[in-house]
Scaffold this motif. Structure first.
Motif, PDB file in Angstrom:
ATOM      1  N   TRP A 123       0.817  -1.211   0.000  1.00 32.38           N
ATOM      2  CA  TRP A 123       0.000   0.000   0.000  1.00 32.38           C
ATOM      3  C   TRP A 123       0.847   1.255   0.000  1.00 32.38           C
ATOM      4  N   ALA A 124       2.096   1.164  -0.282  1.00 29.54           N
ATOM      5  CA  ALA A 124       2.993   2.318  -0.183  1.00 29.54           C
ATOM      6  C   ALA A 124       2.681   3.361  -1.247  1.00 29.54           C
ATOM      7  N   ASP A 125       2.936   4.624  -0.896  1.00 32.51           N
ATOM      8  CA  ASP A 125       2.799   5.733  -1.844  1.00 32.51           C
ATOM      9  C   ASP A 125       4.004   5.751  -2.778  1.00 32.51           C
ATOM     10  N   ASN A 126       3.737   6.058  -4.048  1.00 35.32           N
ATOM     11  CA  ASN A 126       4.837   6.202  -4.995  1.00 35.32           C
ATOM     12  C   ASN A 126       4.822   7.619  -5.571  1.00 35.32           C
ATOM     13  N   LEU A 127       5.740   7.895  -6.463  1.00 38.35           N
ATOM     14  CA  LEU A 127       5.864   9.241  -7.009  1.00 38.35           C
ATOM     15  C   LEU A 127       4.627   9.632  -7.812  1.00 38.35           C
ATOM     16  N   THR A 128       4.037   8.682  -8.515  1.00 41.96           N
ATOM     17  CA  THR A 128       2.831   8.989  -9.281  1.00 41.96           C
ATOM     18  C   THR A 128       1.698   9.431  -8.373  1.00 41.96           C
ATOM     19  N   ASP A 129       1.572   8.789  -7.204  1.00 43.39           N
ATOM     20  CA  ASP A 129       0.560   9.209  -6.237  1.00 43.39           C
ATOM     21  C   ASP A 129       0.801  10.648  -5.800  1.00 43.39           C
ATOM     22  N   ALA A 130       2.059  11.001  -5.609  1.00 42.20           N
ATOM     23  CA  ALA A 130       2.392  12.382  -5.218  1.00 42.20           C
ATOM     24  C   ALA A 130       2.014  13.361  -6.323  1.00 42.20           C
ATOM     25  N   PHE A 131       2.310  13.001  -7.572  1.00 36.40           N
ATOM     26  CA  PHE A 131       1.940  13.862  -8.699  1.00 36.40           C
ATOM     27  C   PHE A 131       0.427  14.071  -8.752  1.00 36.40           C
ATOM     28  N   ILE A 132      -0.321  12.979  -8.620  1.00 36.50           N
ATOM     29  CA  ILE A 132      -1.784  13.059  -8.713  1.00 36.50           C
ATOM     30  C   ILE A 132      -2.339  13.916  -7.580  1.00 36.50           C
ATOM     31  N   GLY A 133      -1.839  13.696  -6.358  1.00 35.63           N
ATOM     32  CA  GLY A 133      -2.310  14.486  -5.230  1.00 35.63           C
ATOM     33  C   GLY A 133      -2.035  15.965  -5.419  1.00 35.63           C
ATOM     34  N   ALA A 134      -0.849  16.295  -5.896  1.00 37.49           N
ATOM     35  CA  ALA A 134      -0.486  17.701  -6.105  1.00 37.49           C
ATOM     36  C   ALA A 134      -1.346  18.330  -7.188  1.00 37.49           C
ATOM     37  N   TYR A 135      -1.575  17.609  -8.273  1.00 36.06           N
ATOM     38  CA  TYR A 135      -2.360  18.155  -9.385  1.00 36.06           C
ATOM     39  C   TYR A 135      -3.810  18.403  -8.972  1.00 36.06           C
ATOM     40  N   ASN A 136      -4.360  17.514  -8.158  1.00 28.14           N
ATOM     41  CA  ASN A 136      -5.767  17.616  -7.782  1.00 28.14           C
ATOM     42  C   ASN A 136      -6.020  18.587  -6.638  1.00 28.14           C
ATOM     43  N   SER A 137      -5.003  18.911  -5.856  1.00 22.66           N
ATOM     44  CA  SER A 137      -5.241  19.710  -4.653  1.00 22.66           C
ATOM     45  C   SER A 137      -4.510  21.048  -4.635  1.00 22.66           C
ATOM     46  N   SER A 138      -3.765  21.367  -5.674  1.00 24.63           N
ATOM     47  CA  SER A 138      -2.948  22.577  -5.647  1.00 24.63           C
ATOM     48  C   SER A 138      -3.798  23.844  -5.709  1.00 24.63           C
ATOM     49  N   GLY A 139      -3.669  24.685  -4.691  1.00 24.82           N
ATOM     50  CA  GLY A 139      -4.309  25.991  -4.722  1.00 24.82           C
ATOM     51  C   GLY A 139      -3.659  26.916  -5.729  1.00 24.82           C
ATOM     52  N   LEU A 140      -2.367  26.722  -5.969  1.00 23.93           N
ATOM     53  CA  LEU A 140      -1.669  27.554  -6.949  1.00 23.93           C
ATOM     54  C   LEU A 140      -2.216  27.310  -8.351  1.00 23.93           C
ATOM     55  N   LEU A 141      -2.512  26.062  -8.674  1.00 27.78           N
ATOM     56  CA  LEU A 141      -3.108  25.770  -9.970  1.00 27.78           C
ATOM     57  C   LEU A 141      -4.499  26.392 -10.089  1.00 27.78           C
ATOM     58  N   GLU A 142      -5.295  26.288  -9.019  1.00 35.85           N
ATOM     59  CA  GLU A 142      -6.629  26.880  -9.052  1.00 35.85           C
ATOM     60  C   GLU A 142      -6.554  28.393  -9.222  1.00 35.85           C
ATOM     61  N   GLN A 143      -5.588  29.015  -8.548  1.00 39.58           N
ATOM     62  CA  GLN A 143      -5.417  30.459  -8.676  1.00 39.58           C
ATOM     63  C   GLN A 143      -5.132  30.848 -10.123  1.00 39.58           C
ATOM     64  N   ASN A 144      -4.224  30.149 -10.768  1.00 43.41           N
ATOM     65  CA  ASN A 144      -3.842  30.506 -12.127  1.00 43.41           C
ATOM     66  C   ASN A 144      -4.895  30.095 -13.153  1.00 43.41           C
ATOM     67  N   ARG A 145      -5.693  29.088 -12.851  1.00 48.01           N
ATOM     68  CA  ARG A 145      -6.818  28.771 -13.731  1.00 48.01           C
ATOM     69  C   ARG A 145      -7.851  29.893 -13.693  1.00 48.01           C
ATOM     70  N   ALA A 146      -8.060  30.455 -12.498  1.00 45.65           N
ATOM     71  CA  ALA A 146      -8.982  31.589 -12.388  1.00 45.65           C
ATOM     72  C   ALA A 146      -8.445  32.804 -13.152  1.00 45.65           C
ATOM     73  N   LEU A 147      -7.136  33.026 -13.085  1.00 49.76           N
ATOM     74  CA  LEU A 147      -6.537  34.129 -13.846  1.00 49.76           C
ATOM     75  C   LEU A 147      -6.692  33.904 -15.346  1.00 49.76           C
ATOM     76  N   LEU A 148      -6.622  32.658 -15.781  1.00 49.19           N
ATOM     77  CA  LEU A 148      -6.835  32.355 -17.192  1.00 49.19           C
ATOM     78  C   LEU A 148      -8.278  32.644 -17.592  1.00 49.19           C
ATOM     79  N   ARG A 149      -9.221  32.310 -16.723  1.00 46.21           N
ATOM     80  CA  ARG A 149     -10.623  32.606 -17.037  1.00 46.21           C
ATOM     81  C   ARG A 149     -10.857  34.119 -17.120  1.00 46.21           C
ATOM     82  N   ALA A 150     -10.145  34.867 -16.282  1.00 42.36           N
ATOM     83  CA  ALA A 150     -10.242  36.324 -16.376  1.00 42.36           C
ATOM     84  C   ALA A 150      -9.704  36.821 -17.707  1.00 42.36           C
ATOM     85  N   ALA A 151      -8.609  36.232 -18.181  1.00 40.93           N
ATOM     86  CA  ALA A 151      -8.074  36.601 -19.496  1.00 40.93           C
ATOM     87  C   ALA A 151      -9.046  36.215 -20.607  1.00 40.93           C
TER      88      ALA A 151
END
Length: 472
Positions: free
Chosen positions: A30-58
């Motif tokens: 059941w160990a976590d691997n690097l892919t799990d870390a990538f998926i978690g970061a992509y799905n939970s990043s507030g920085l990504l959400e911030q910049n997606r909102a800036l893109l919608r403003a553009a």
């Protein structure tokens, strides 16, 4: 007594050595691997959400620019008071009628030298630049996740080695005390062993503190606490030469692509400002009812007019706008050159780092092999009385240090490999094949690019999208 104490010590050392050699292989399903870390970061990043909102403003800037090409219709209420004085011969007449107008007004730009269309095209280029900036942020988020995962992995391995070192030092102290009791060593030897154990315990406490720090960074970067790590990740496919890596980066890196779109956007702004120096033609119309406050009279009014305006003098504002746009275009061009140089340097640094880490890992593996041979030889010699207990412990410590260096080199190589991916612009969720819902920037843009009115079906679809975004 000497042979008994020595045998007890050797047994402890052999057991500890086996633990150290099996550190890397002790994993769970059941160990976590690097892919799990990538998926978690992509799905939970507030920085990504911030910049997606800036893109919608553009994206909305395109709709705003498009609206300048469409008619503007307003419901207008206007109250007016006229003051008129007429003189005819010796007769002076004053008239002060009050009027109330209620109706619809329309204004439509017919011609402005293409300034409004250029403004729309510039906004579209800005959208494309912002999309690439979002991809660059995505790379930063994923690389931080990789760094956090490898950091936790490294610190876990260090803790295990430090724990093993504490066990070894404890065995050494007990053996030294046994030998002191039978008069084989002095109190100095016992104190030396006590000091060695205390140092090992301090190193273990420091390693556990570093592990806690690494786990906190993992939570911040990935969005969840780490489970037991699944070991070193497999290396991604990498270019065969630094020239190939630079060539890929020049074509793919989002920072370069974003800067290129910014240059094109600024070029269009310069053309827009120059077009603004020319004439513009507009159509104006209104229809409504005009009532008089002085009596009950009213009039159904309708009017239409065509107007042409040619700027002659605006206090220098128009020429200043053109010069400012040209300066901003020059700045964007200079920024593109700087970005290209920075990306080239980043690729070179990452490639050299990977090559250095690979060479260091090979040397570390050879060091582990040699240290293992030395340890086995000294251990056998100790059973024959040709080596002291301290010699065995020193050889074991050398083996542990070599294993620690190997783990650090392996981690450094993995980190350098993913840094090289990022430097080429290839560290994205789509290219990594992550099992996530890839964010599609065109969906929102397609909903707003035609500037839908609030009463349209497309606007209702857009409202549902916005509600879904707010729920996430």
């Amino acid at each position: 007594m000497r042979r008994t104490a020595g045998a007890k010590l050797i047994k402890g050392l052999v057991f500890s050595a086996c633990l150290a050699l099996n550190v890397v292989s002790e994993r769970t399903a059941w160990a976590d691997n690097l892919t799990d870390a990538f998926i978690g970061a992509y799905n939970s990043s507030g920085l990504l959400e911030q910049n997606r909102a800036l893109l919608r403003a553009a994206d909305e800037d395109v709709a705003i620019a498009l609206s300048a090409l469409r008619p503007i219709i307003n419901w207008t209420v206007r109250v007016s008071q006229d003051f008129t004085k007429n003189r005819s011969g010796t007769t002076v007449t004053s008239v002060e009628p009050s009027r109330f107008f209620s109706g619809i007004t329309l204004s439509q730009l017919l011609y402005d030298g293409g300034a409004s269309l250029l403004g729309k095209q510039s906004a579209q280029e800005t959208v494309l630049a912002t999309r690439q900036a979002l991809i660059d942020v995505e790379q930063q988020v994923l690389f931080r996740a990789a760094t956090a995962y490898l950091g936790v992995l490294l610190e876990e391995e260090r803790v295990r080695i430090r724990e093993n070192n504490v066990n070894l030092s404890g065995e050494e102290l007990r053996a030294t005390q046994d030998r002191f009791e039978v008069g084989e060593v002095t109190r100095t030897d016992v104190a030396l062993s006590e000091s060695q154990l205390a140092s090992a315990q301090a190193d273990l406490a420091d390693a556990r503190g570093n592990l806690s720090t690494a786990q906190a960074e993992y939570v911040n970067a990935v969005g969840k606490t780490p489970g037991r790590t699944a070991g070193q990740p497999s290396l991604p496919a990498l270019p065969r030469s630094v020239e190939e890596a630079i060539s890929l980066a020049m074509r793919n890196h989002p920072a370069i692509l974003s800067a290129q779109h910014q240059v094109r956007a600024r070029d269009l702004v310069v053309q827009q400002q120059r077009a603004g120096l020319g004439p513009n033609v507009s159509l104006n119309a209104d229809v409504g009812i005009t009532e008089s406050y002085d009596n009950d009279d009213y009039t159904n009014d309708a009017s239409i007019s065509l107007s042409l305006n040619q700027p002659i003098y605006a206090g220098g504002r128009l020429a200043a706008n053109v010069r400012r746009a040209m300066a901003q275009r020059d700045a964007a061009r200079a920024n593109l050159l700087n970005v290209q140089k920075d990306v080239t340097q980043g690729v070179t640094n990452a490639y050299v780092r990977f090559q250095t880490a690979t060479t260091s890992l090979r040397a570390s593996e050879e060091r582990v092999r040699a240290s293992q041979v030395a340890f086995d030889g000294i251990r056998e010699e100790a059973t024959l009385g040709a080596r002291t207990t301290l010699d065995v412990l020193t050889a074991q410590q050398d083996l542990l240090d070599a294993q620690l260096a190997e783990i650090a080199s392996r981690t450094e190589r993995s980190l350098a490999a993913y840094q090289l991916l990022q430097a080429q612009g290839l560290l994205t969720a789509e290219r990594l094949g992550l099992a996530v819902q890839i964010y599609d920037p065109t969906l929102y843009y397609n909903l707003v690019k035609k500037a839908p009115a609030q009463i349209s079906k497309q606007s209702r679809d857009l409202d549902r999208v916005l509600k879904a975004l707010r729920r996430e």
